[in-house]
Motif scaffolding. Structure first.
Motif, PDB file in Angstrom:
ATOM      1  N   LEU A 165      53.391  37.657 113.394  1.00 21.85           N
ATOM      2  CA  LEU A 165      53.534  36.941 112.128  1.00 21.85           C
ATOM      3  C   LEU A 165      54.405  35.569 112.089  1.00 21.85           C
ATOM      4  O   LEU A 165      54.030  34.566 111.551  1.00 21.85           O
ATOM      5  CB  LEU A 165      54.133  37.804 111.028  1.00 21.85           C
ATOM      6  N   ALA A 166      55.481  35.821 113.019  1.00 21.24           N
ATOM      7  CA  ALA A 166      56.244  34.528 113.118  1.00 21.24           C
ATOM      8  C   ALA A 166      55.633  33.369 113.896  1.00 21.24           C
ATOM      9  O   ALA A 166      55.664  32.043 113.548  1.00 21.24           O
ATOM     10  CB  ALA A 166      57.657  34.808 113.674  1.00 21.24           C
ATOM     11  N   ASP A 167      54.803  33.673 114.876  1.00 20.28           N
ATOM     12  CA  ASP A 167      53.880  32.756 115.664  1.00 20.28           C
ATOM     13  C   ASP A 167      52.976  32.116 114.501  1.00 20.28           C
ATOM     14  O   ASP A 167      52.754  31.091 114.724  1.00 20.28           O
ATOM     15  CB  ASP A 167      53.411  33.466 116.720  1.00 20.28           C
ATOM     16  N   VAL A 168      52.261  32.961 113.872  1.00 20.24           N
ATOM     17  CA  VAL A 168      51.284  32.685 112.873  1.00 20.24           C
ATOM     18  C   VAL A 168      51.828  31.630 112.022  1.00 20.24           C
ATOM     19  O   VAL A 168      51.272  30.403 111.644  1.00 20.24           O
ATOM     20  CB  VAL A 168      50.680  33.781 112.098  1.00 20.24           C
ATOM     21  N   ALA A 169      52.962  31.756 111.628  1.00 16.97           N
ATOM     22  CA  ALA A 169      53.733  30.848 110.582  1.00 16.97           C
ATOM     23  C   ALA A 169      54.139  29.719 111.385  1.00 16.97           C
ATOM     24  O   ALA A 169      54.165  28.622 110.751  1.00 16.97           O
ATOM     25  CB  ALA A 169      55.201  31.485 110.359  1.00 16.97           C
ATOM     26  N   ASP A 170      54.017  29.779 112.652  1.00 19.09           N
ATOM     27  CA  ASP A 170      54.072  28.365 113.341  1.00 19.09           C
ATOM     28  C   ASP A 170      52.721  27.613 113.919  1.00 19.09           C
ATOM     29  O   ASP A 170      53.010  26.903 114.473  1.00 19.09           O
ATOM     30  CB  ASP A 170      55.026  28.609 114.818  1.00 19.09           C
ATOM     31  N   GLY A 171      51.717  28.074 113.299  1.00 18.30           N
ATOM     32  CA  GLY A 171      50.458  27.677 113.537  1.00 18.30           C
ATOM     33  C   GLY A 171      49.807  28.059 114.621  1.00 18.30           C
ATOM     34  O   GLY A 171      48.895  27.403 115.363  1.00 18.30           O
TER      35      GLY A 171
END
Lengths: 192, 290
Positions: A15-21
């Protein structure tokens, strides 16, 4: 199998990676969550087309709101389920449709899944847990079980559940608590 | 742990709490490890409950359709909001989005005891305008109504004022009928509670239908003497038709905050960076000037 701490941590990172696009992380989350979320959407909306629309909306929201996820408040899976459930509520509200609330134990239809070595193993494990959830639910007295199932598998609030079952809100809260704790105890005993 | 707290934890996991109850529970959970642990233990039941359902795979091409929608969003929103790994702030804070400030919410607990009595006393005892006041603006589809409430004796303390304001907001959230700036109760409505000294406020919205896809609601503050309009932020798109959010106008001399008005428009979806500097969309609440 229950979601392990490692699995939850892994999904927090995703999810953190998703938040980074990160598109690859998003696709990985989709791979993990899409089937259970789609299944829940079908349960909540009672319609495959509406469920697909809600699933799309929910994943767009996951993409847009991944930055807002707080791991101290919920596991990623819980957050995603909450996201989907709210999307379904929104869908019903916008389309002025009545929520679907089919009793769980009466529904045994499932779309077939192509068998691979991995999903045969997963299916076996899931089947064992499903049997456990099902058998535990079946031991709960009917009115309490109805309350718990409506809380788990409908878009009704606990006040609406109380109205539907013609019970005081306090009684419904107690039933939900007891049912959830019973299920938790059964799962804990079965999964070290 | 008592049964009531267990009940609340169960309802939290099942997303059965209203926004205020949920916020209060989360604030408490962050302070009490035992409560957080109980939630962690209950969450697998939700997981299994969902996996218990007959399994349906999404139709082929669903992921591609989602990615196409995301790509379309990227024209106005190049990437997701920057991840707040240090703070994991649940809502975008400042600079264009209304924020629900969790650390501030923690202070609400301290004020809970005085909540109802403070609001009741304050409403019944309007005093001369020389005394520091909170501004309350009621908004409905056709008009705005204005009222002032005197701040209590500890008004010099910013924290105490914030607690008073938050308490009033929460009380009115629970009992909209107590709001002095009464608005029509049948349709969409909102209340802005604002402290002119700190320039902080809360907006409470009720029965506001979800914005159409690609749109979002935006709160604007108006200097009643000059008519100058200032962006106060966008409402989160969380699918709920009720919500209570905090906002801050910041130190902007161009806006006289002594007697502001507020209104809500529906605008094209944007990021804080690309938010409109002036209202372009339709006014949905607070059409009439005070």
């Amino acid at each position: 199998m229950p979601q392990t701490v490692d699995q939850a941590s892994d999904e927090i990172r995703l999810l953190a990676d998703v938040a980074d696009g990160d598109r690859a992380a998003f696709r990985e989350l989709y791979t993990r969550y899409s089937a259970p979320l789609f299944s829940l959407a079908i349960r909540l909306l009672g319609d495959h087309g509406a469920a697909e629309e809600a699933l799309q909306d929910a994943f767009v929201k996951i993409w847009r709101n991944a930055h807002a996820y707080d791991p101290r408040k919920a596991r990623p899976y819980t957050w995603a389920v909450t996201n989907l459930r709210r999307t379904c509520i929104d869908y019903l509200r916008k389309n002025r449709r009545a929520p679907s609330a089919v009793p769980l134990l009466d529904d045994d239809f499932a779309a077939p899944e192509l068998h691979t070595r991995e999903n045969i193993r997963r299916t076996t494990e899931t089947h064992e847990t499903s049997e456990l959830v099902r058998s535990t639910l079946s031991t709960i007295a009917e009115p309490q079980r109805n309350a718990l199932e409506l809380a788990l598998y409908s878009t009704l609030t606990h006040s609406e559940i109380a109205a539907r079952l013609s019970q005081p809100v306090g009684t419904i809260k107690t039933w939900i608590r007891r049912g959830l704790l019973d299920l938790r105890a059964a799962l804990k005993d079965a999964t070290p | 742990m008592n049964k009531q707290l267990e009940e609340t934890a169960c309802l939290y996991v099942l997303d059965q709490l209203d926004p205020v109850e949920r916020s209060a529970f989360e604030t408490r959970m962050l302070r009490e490890p035992a409560l957080a642990e109980l939630v962690r233990k209950l969450e697998p039941v939700l997981l299994h409950g969902v996996r218990e359902l007959p399994r349906h795979e999404p139709p082929a091409g669903t992921l591609e359709r989602i990615e196409a929608r995301i790509a379309a969003l990227r024209d106005t929103d190049p990437e997701p909001e920057p991840v707040a790994r240090r703070g994991w702030n649940p809502f975008r804070a400042g600079g264009g989005a209304l924020a629900l400030d969790w650390s501030s919410l923690a202070r609400w607990g301290v004020a809970a005891v005085i909540a109802v009595s403070l609001a009741t006393i304050a409403i019944q005892s309007l005093r001369p305008a020389t005394q520091p006041v909170f501004v309350i603006v009621g908004l409905d589809a056709d008009r705005s109504t204005f009222a002032e409430l005197p701040q209590s004796g500890s008004a010099k303390d910013p924290d105490a004022r914030f607690i008073q304001l938050a308490t009033l907001a929460e009380n009115f959230w629970r009992k909209p009928g107590d709001m002095p700036a009464a608005v029509a109760s049948g349709d969409s409505r909102a209340y802005a509670l604002f402290d002119p000294r700190s320039r902080q406020g809360f907006i409470v919205v009720d029965r506001l239908p979800a914005a159409a896809e690609g749109q979002q609601y935006h709160l604007w503050a108006v200097d009643s003497s000059t008519g100058r309009v200032r962006d106060a932020g966008s409402l989160p798109q969380d699918g709920a038709d009720r919500g209570m959010y905090s906002f801050a106008l910041g130190s902007d001399d161009s806006l006289d905050a002594a007697r502001p008005s507020f209104f809500i428009t529906v605008e094209e979806e944007s990021t804080p960076a690309s938010a409109p500097s002036e209202p372009r969309g339709k006014v949905v609440l607070g059409k009439g000037r005070i």
